[in-house]
Enzyme design. Structure first.
Site, mmCIF file in Angstrom:
data_model
loop_
_atom_site.group_PDB
_atom_site.id
_atom_site.type_symbol
_atom_site.label_atom_id
_atom_site.label_comp_id
_atom_site.label_asym_id
_atom_site.label_seq_id
_atom_site.Cartn_x
_atom_site.Cartn_y
_atom_site.Cartn_z
ATOM 1 N N SER A 6 0.840 -1.200 0.000
ATOM 2 C CA SER A 6 0.000 0.000 0.000
ATOM 3 C C SER A 6 0.871 1.244 0.000
ATOM 4 O O SER A 6 1.655 1.465 0.919
ATOM 5 C CB SER A 6 -0.912 0.019 1.225
ATOM 6 O OG SER A 6 -1.533 1.285 1.348
ATOM 7 N N HIS A 31 -1.058 -1.241 -4.399
ATOM 8 C CA HIS A 31 -2.331 -0.927 -3.745
ATOM 9 C C HIS A 31 -2.439 0.573 -3.494
ATOM 10 O O HIS A 31 -1.547 1.185 -2.892
ATOM 11 C CB HIS A 31 -2.444 -1.686 -2.419
ATOM 12 C CG HIS A 31 -3.811 -1.648 -1.811
ATOM 13 N ND1 HIS A 31 -4.845 -2.459 -2.240
ATOM 14 C CD2 HIS A 31 -4.319 -0.896 -0.803
ATOM 15 C CE1 HIS A 31 -5.918 -2.215 -1.517
ATOM 16 N NE2 HIS A 31 -5.635 -1.251 -0.652
ATOM 17 N N ASP A 33 -4.869 3.479 -1.871
ATOM 18 C CA ASP A 33 -6.001 3.785 -0.992
ATOM 19 C C ASP A 33 -6.525 5.184 -1.293
ATOM 20 O O ASP A 33 -5.820 6.177 -1.105
ATOM 21 C CB ASP A 33 -5.565 3.706 0.474
ATOM 22 C CG ASP A 33 -5.251 2.286 0.901
ATOM 23 O OD1 ASP A 33 -6.137 1.424 0.775
ATOM 24 O OD2 ASP A 33 -4.117 2.029 1.334
ATOM 25 N N MET A 35 -9.243 7.897 -0.236
ATOM 26 C CA MET A 35 -10.146 8.260 0.866
ATOM 27 C C MET A 35 -10.652 9.683 0.656
ATOM 28 O O MET A 35 -9.886 10.563 0.240
ATOM 29 C CB MET A 35 -9.416 8.169 2.204
ATOM 30 C CG MET A 35 -8.715 6.850 2.442
ATOM 31 S SD MET A 35 -7.878 6.818 4.043
ATOM 32 C CE MET A 35 -6.810 5.399 3.837
ATOM 33 N N HIS A 64 -8.361 0.939 -4.152
ATOM 34 C CA HIS A 64 -9.319 0.673 -3.075
ATOM 35 C C HIS A 64 -10.047 1.975 -2.743
ATOM 36 O O HIS A 64 -9.466 2.883 -2.150
ATOM 37 C CB HIS A 64 -8.557 0.123 -1.863
ATOM 38 C CG HIS A 64 -9.392 -0.069 -0.636
ATOM 39 N ND1 HIS A 64 -8.826 -0.221 0.612
ATOM 40 C CD2 HIS A 64 -10.734 -0.120 -0.446
ATOM 41 C CE1 HIS A 64 -9.785 -0.369 1.507
ATOM 42 N NE2 HIS A 64 -10.946 -0.298 0.888
ATOM 43 N N MET A 66 -12.409 4.185 -0.668
ATOM 44 C CA MET A 66 -13.052 4.360 0.642
ATOM 45 C C MET A 66 -13.755 5.711 0.603
ATOM 46 O O MET A 66 -13.286 6.698 1.165
ATOM 47 C CB MET A 66 -12.004 4.298 1.758
ATOM 48 C CG MET A 66 -11.449 2.910 1.975
ATOM 49 S SD MET A 66 -10.047 2.878 3.127
ATOM 50 C CE MET A 66 -8.701 2.957 1.954
ATOM 51 N N MET A 135 -11.203 -6.152 5.190
ATOM 52 C CA MET A 135 -10.393 -5.274 6.023
ATOM 53 C C MET A 135 -10.080 -5.974 7.342
ATOM 54 O O MET A 135 -10.980 -6.484 8.013
ATOM 55 C CB MET A 135 -11.129 -3.963 6.290
ATOM 56 C CG MET A 135 -11.382 -3.109 5.064
ATOM 57 S SD MET A 135 -9.864 -2.669 4.186
ATOM 58 C CE MET A 135 -9.008 -1.694 5.451
ATOM 59 N N GLY A 140 -9.111 3.721 7.019
ATOM 60 C CA GLY A 140 -8.892 5.148 7.178
ATOM 61 C C GLY A 140 -7.453 5.539 7.461
ATOM 62 O O GLY A 140 -7.011 6.603 7.050
ATOM 63 N N PHE A 141 -6.706 4.659 8.140
ATOM 64 C CA PHE A 141 -5.336 5.009 8.516
ATOM 65 C C PHE A 141 -4.438 3.782 8.430
ATOM 66 O O PHE A 141 -4.864 2.667 8.720
ATOM 67 C CB PHE A 141 -5.285 5.574 9.947
ATOM 68 C CG PHE A 141 -6.074 6.839 10.113
ATOM 69 C CD1 PHE A 141 -5.498 8.078 9.833
ATOM 70 C CD2 PHE A 141 -7.397 6.798 10.522
ATOM 71 C CE1 PHE A 141 -6.232 9.243 9.977
ATOM 72 C CE2 PHE A 141 -8.138 7.966 10.666
ATOM 73 C CZ PHE A 141 -7.552 9.192 10.387
ATOM 74 N N GLY A 142 -3.179 3.991 8.052
ATOM 75 C CA GLY A 142 -2.208 2.910 8.010
ATOM 76 C C GLY A 142 -1.610 2.663 9.385
ATOM 77 O O GLY A 142 -1.790 3.436 10.317
ATOM 78 N N GLY A 143 -0.899 1.550 9.511
ATOM 79 C CA GLY A 143 -0.155 1.263 10.731
ATOM 80 C C GLY A 143 -0.958 0.706 11.886
ATOM 81 O O GLY A 143 -0.462 0.647 13.010
ATOM 82 N N ASP A 173 -6.405 -6.710 4.060
ATOM 83 C CA ASP A 173 -5.705 -5.435 4.182
ATOM 84 C C ASP A 173 -5.729 -4.961 5.628
ATOM 85 O O ASP A 173 -6.794 -4.753 6.198
ATOM 86 C CB ASP A 173 -6.397 -4.397 3.282
ATOM 87 C CG ASP A 173 -5.749 -3.029 3.335
ATOM 88 O OD1 ASP A 173 -4.760 -2.844 4.059
ATOM 89 O OD2 ASP A 173 -6.246 -2.127 2.624
ATOM 90 N N GLY A 174 -4.522 -4.794 6.208
ATOM 91 C CA GLY A 174 -4.416 -4.187 7.527
ATOM 92 C C GLY A 174 -3.626 -5.014 8.522
ATOM 93 O O GLY A 174 -4.023 -6.125 8.865
ATOM 94 N N GLY A 175 -2.485 -4.494 8.939
ATOM 95 C CA GLY A 175 -1.706 -5.163 9.975
ATOM 96 C C GLY A 175 -1.037 -6.452 9.541
ATOM 97 O O GLY A 175 -0.643 -7.270 10.380
ATOM 98 N N GLY A 195 1.388 -2.293 3.985
ATOM 99 C CA GLY A 195 1.938 -0.956 3.824
ATOM 100 C C GLY A 195 3.136 -0.715 4.696
ATOM 101 O O GLY A 195 4.282 -0.741 4.244
ATOM 102 N N SER A 196 2.886 -0.503 5.983
ATOM 103 C CA SER A 196 3.979 -0.171 6.901
ATOM 104 C C SER A 196 4.990 -1.308 7.013
ATOM 105 O O SER A 196 6.186 -1.058 7.196
ATOM 106 C CB SER A 196 3.417 0.194 8.279
ATOM 107 O OG SER A 196 2.569 -0.819 8.778
#
Length: 213
Positions: A6, A31, A33, A35, A64, A66, A135, A140-143, A173-175, A195-196
């Protein structure tokens, strides 16, 4: 496992260079994002910046959305010819119509589900999409930290996909990181967004992507 870093976690001051680097490092998708500050409490990037990303990328874009007013945003990004455009089922009143529109533009349609939305909510749309994005954080936010209950949701979704459209991919997607990637694979995930983990990896993008694959 397909890996879609991402760019939300990239260095926006050197965005083209970062996009080129993840493609050279072996990612499968890029990817993006998008928003709008309404559907989620954050603003990211529009078509002008994503156009620059598309020029730098040698792998397909995975956009993606959002946002509110999905159809409007599909029109904005369709000229960039991404590989996929995904939209949130929680926001869309006419999902089947939107799926048809995305496909008519030569783009693979995908549906995204927030952490609280059951996979069964989209059972009768599965035959018409190429991918479902679950998800594993609140959008809404990375990390953010991975929500473990997504593993059970993946298994439920996989059963529905086997019934209605076995070629449909499952994306999470996420973590995502090297600690939970094995569990995701066993549950039935085909594509991970990271992402992170990728952009912040101490040993570089290639090592990060290899560790997920």
């Amino acid at each position: 496992m397909l890996v879609a870093p991402s760019i939300l976690s990239a260095d926006f001051g050197n965005l083209a260079k970062d996009v080129q680097a993840i493609c050279e490092a072996g990612c499968d998708l890029v990817h993006v994002d998008v928003m709008d500050g309404h559907f989620v409490p954050n603003l990211t990037i529009g078509p002008v910046v994503v156009s620059a990303v598309a020029k730098a990328a040698t792998k397909p874009l995975d956009i993606h959305l959002m946002v509110e007013n999905n159809s409007f945003f599909v029109d904005l990004f369709a000229p960039l010819k991404p590989g996929y455009i995904s939209f949130h089922i929680e926001e869309e009143k006419h999902p089947h119509r939107l799926i048809q529109k995305i496909r008519s533009l030569g783009i693979k349609p995908a549906i995204t589900l927030n952490p609280h939305t059951p996979p069964e909510a989209i059972e009768f749309l599965l035959a018409d999409v190429d991918m479902v994005l679950l998800m594993s954080v609140n959008p809404g936010f990375g990390g953010q930290k991975f929500i473990p209950s997504v593993l059970e949701r993946v298994k439920r979704l996989k059963a529905l996909i086997q019934k209605h459209n076995p070629s449909c991919l499952i994306e999470v997607d996420g973590g995502v990181n090297n600690q939970n990637i094995e569990d995701l694979k066993v549950a039935g995930v085909d594509v991970v967004v990271a992402g992170s983990y990728v952009f912040g990896h101490k040993e570089g993008y290639t090592k990060a992507i290899e560790s997920l694959k």
